[in-house]
Design an enzyme around this catalytic site. Structure first.
Site, PDB file in Angstrom:
ATOM      1  N   ASN A   1       1.329   7.728  -4.251  1.00 47.49           N
ATOM      2  CA  ASN A   1       1.762   7.054  -5.476  1.00 47.49           C
ATOM      3  C   ASN A   1       1.814   8.135  -6.546  1.00 47.49           C
ATOM      4  O   ASN A   1       0.773   8.609  -6.990  1.00 47.49           O
ATOM      5  CB  ASN A   1       0.750   5.955  -5.848  1.00 47.49           C
TER       6      ASN A   1
ATOM      7  N   LYS B   1       2.737   7.945  -9.559  1.00 49.89           N
ATOM      8  CA  LYS B   1       2.483   7.455 -10.931  1.00 49.89           C
ATOM      9  C   LYS B   1       3.552   8.032 -11.873  1.00 49.89           C
ATOM     10  O   LYS B   1       4.687   8.149 -11.463  1.00 49.89           O
ATOM     11  CB  LYS B   1       1.052   7.791 -11.335  1.00 49.89           C
TER      12      LYS B   1
ATOM     13  N   HIS C   1      -0.633  -2.650  -9.114  1.00 44.46           N
ATOM     14  CA  HIS C   1      -1.567  -1.525  -9.254  1.00 44.46           C
ATOM     15  C   HIS C   1      -2.482  -1.779 -10.453  1.00 44.46           C
ATOM     16  O   HIS C   1      -2.056  -2.352 -11.455  1.00 44.46           O
ATOM     17  CB  HIS C   1      -0.798  -0.215  -9.437  1.00 44.46           C
TER      18      HIS C   1
ATOM     19  N   GLU D   1      -3.435   0.052 -12.746  1.00 38.38           N
ATOM     20  CA  GLU D   1      -2.932   0.598 -14.015  1.00 38.38           C
ATOM     21  C   GLU D   1      -1.906  -0.341 -14.646  1.00 38.38           C
ATOM     22  O   GLU D   1      -1.822  -0.451 -15.870  1.00 38.38           O
ATOM     23  CB  GLU D   1      -2.349   2.001 -13.775  1.00 38.38           C
TER      24      GLU D   1
ATOM     25  N   GLU E   1      -8.187  -0.570  -3.831  1.00 41.39           N
ATOM     26  CA  GLU E   1      -8.439   0.592  -4.683  1.00 41.39           C
ATOM     27  C   GLU E   1      -9.498   0.256  -5.732  1.00 41.39           C
ATOM     28  O   GLU E   1      -9.162  -0.323  -6.784  1.00 41.39           O
ATOM     29  CB  GLU E   1      -7.153   1.000  -5.404  1.00 41.39           C
TER      30      GLU E   1
ATOM     31  N   GLY F   1      -8.705   8.421  -9.628  1.00 35.69           N
ATOM     32  CA  GLY F   1      -8.537   9.579 -10.504  1.00 35.69           C
ATOM     33  C   GLY F   1      -9.841  10.135 -11.049  1.00 35.69           C
ATOM     34  O   GLY F   1      -9.845  10.927 -11.980  1.00 35.69           O
TER      35      GLY F   1
ATOM     36  N   SER G   1      -9.171   8.595  -4.954  1.00 39.40           N
ATOM     37  CA  SER G   1      -9.633   9.964  -4.678  1.00 39.40           C
ATOM     38  C   SER G   1      -9.612  10.336  -3.195  1.00 39.40           C
ATOM     39  O   SER G   1     -10.484  11.060  -2.711  1.00 39.40           O
ATOM     40  CB  SER G   1     -11.032  10.183  -5.284  1.00 39.40           C
TER      41      SER G   1
HETATM   42  P1  13P Z   1      -6.162   8.968  -7.000  1.00 41.33           P
HETATM   43  O1  13P Z   1      -5.883   9.311  -5.564  1.00 41.33           O
HETATM   44  O2  13P Z   1      -5.614   9.985  -7.966  1.00 41.33           O
HETATM   45  O3  13P Z   1      -7.597   8.631  -7.235  1.00 41.33           O
HETATM   46  O4  13P Z   1      -5.324   7.631  -7.321  1.00 41.33           O
HETATM   47  C1  13P Z   1      -5.439   6.551  -6.473  1.00 41.33           C
HETATM   48  C2  13P Z   1      -4.391   5.553  -6.825  1.00 41.33           C
HETATM   49  O5  13P Z   1      -4.441   4.919  -7.859  1.00 41.33           O
HETATM   50  C3  13P Z   1      -3.271   5.391  -5.883  1.00 41.33           C
HETATM   51  O6  13P Z   1      -2.508   4.274  -6.206  1.00 41.33           O
END
Ligand code: 13P
Length: 250
Positions: free
Chosen positions: A10, A12, A95, A97, A167, A173, A213
């Protein structure tokens, strides 16, 4: 029947269209695999570049979001038919976010899931708890509510084709990965829920990913768990080192 592992990136809000072309070219070298499915979900504007660069490779391209209407006066939104026409196979839905910064609700997630299925796009349905919820001991209750609402009105036949991504928000992150046992516990809980909502076959077929992560160094342990069928990867999907996640067994 064993479920195939899916290594999904992803991106982002990262990479321009020209950076996309260059990065997918590199990924084609590092992410070749006969046994693991490889998917990059990229920003809408990068989709044409990604699809063109991934042509004739094992890499599939997905979107990070879409709207649940067919077309019309929804300034700034992207319709499912646009994604299909552009060559997209999967779409991330719900997601954390998007839930946090763009006020997406479980009801919107459900509408998007139904619309994606109608258009034969594979929805990658995200769920996850906050650190506070984990500490309160309500993780599994929360995840069950999110997934139950996301799958309202989805038939068993279609549920088999969706991907669910667990997640934990506190692991995204932050460099803080859930332990493989914590991740497995929730992924198993989701599979048990699928068994309750549908049947054994659906529960055994639907792929459930872990995200938060994931990196080359922890992929083997996570993907080795019974109920974890791959990863949804943010930061570590932005460099060709992602190949170390795809080829986690080597
Ligand atoms: P990270 O791998 O950067 O922690 O992000 C995970 C994520 O949100 C994937 O959709």
């Amino acid at each position: 029947m064993a479920r195939r592992i899916l290594a999904a990136g992803n991106w982002k809000m990262n990479k321009t269209p020209s950076e996309t072309t260059a990065l997918i070219e590199e990924m084609k070298k590092t992410c070749a695999s006969d046994t693991v499915d490889v998917l990059f979900c990229v920003p809408a504007i990068d989709i044409p570049a990604a699809v063109a660069a991934a042509k004739d490779s094992n890499i599939q391209i997905g979107a990070e979001n879409m709207y649940f209407e067919e077309s019309g006066a929804y300034t700034g939104e992207v319709a499912p038919a646009m994604l299909v026409d552009a060559g997209v196979s999967h779409v991330i839905i719900g997601h954390s976010e998007r839930r946090q910064y763009f006020a997406e609700t479980d009801e919107m997630v459900n509408k998007k899931v139904l619309k994606a299925i109608e258009h034969k796009l594979v929805p990658v349905i995200c769920c996850g708890e906050t650190l506070e919820q984990r500490e309160q001991g309500v993780t599994l209750d929360w995840i069950r509510v999110q997934i139950k609402i996301a799958l309202q009105g989805v038939a068993a036949e279609d549920a088999k084709g969706v991907v669910i991504a667990y997640e934990p928000i506190w692991a995204i992150g932050t460099g803080k990965t859930a332990t493989s046992d914590q991740a497995e516990e929730v992924c198993k809980g989701i599979r048990d829920l699928l068994r309750e909502l549908y049947d054994d076959e659906t529960a055994e077929t639907t792929r459930i990913l872990y995200g938060g992560s994931v990196k080359p160094g922890n992929a083997a342990e996570l993907f080795g768990k019974e109920d974890i069928d791959g990863g949804l990867v943010g930061g570590a999907s932005l460099t060709p080192d992602f190949g170390g996640i795809v080829n986690y067994e080597k």
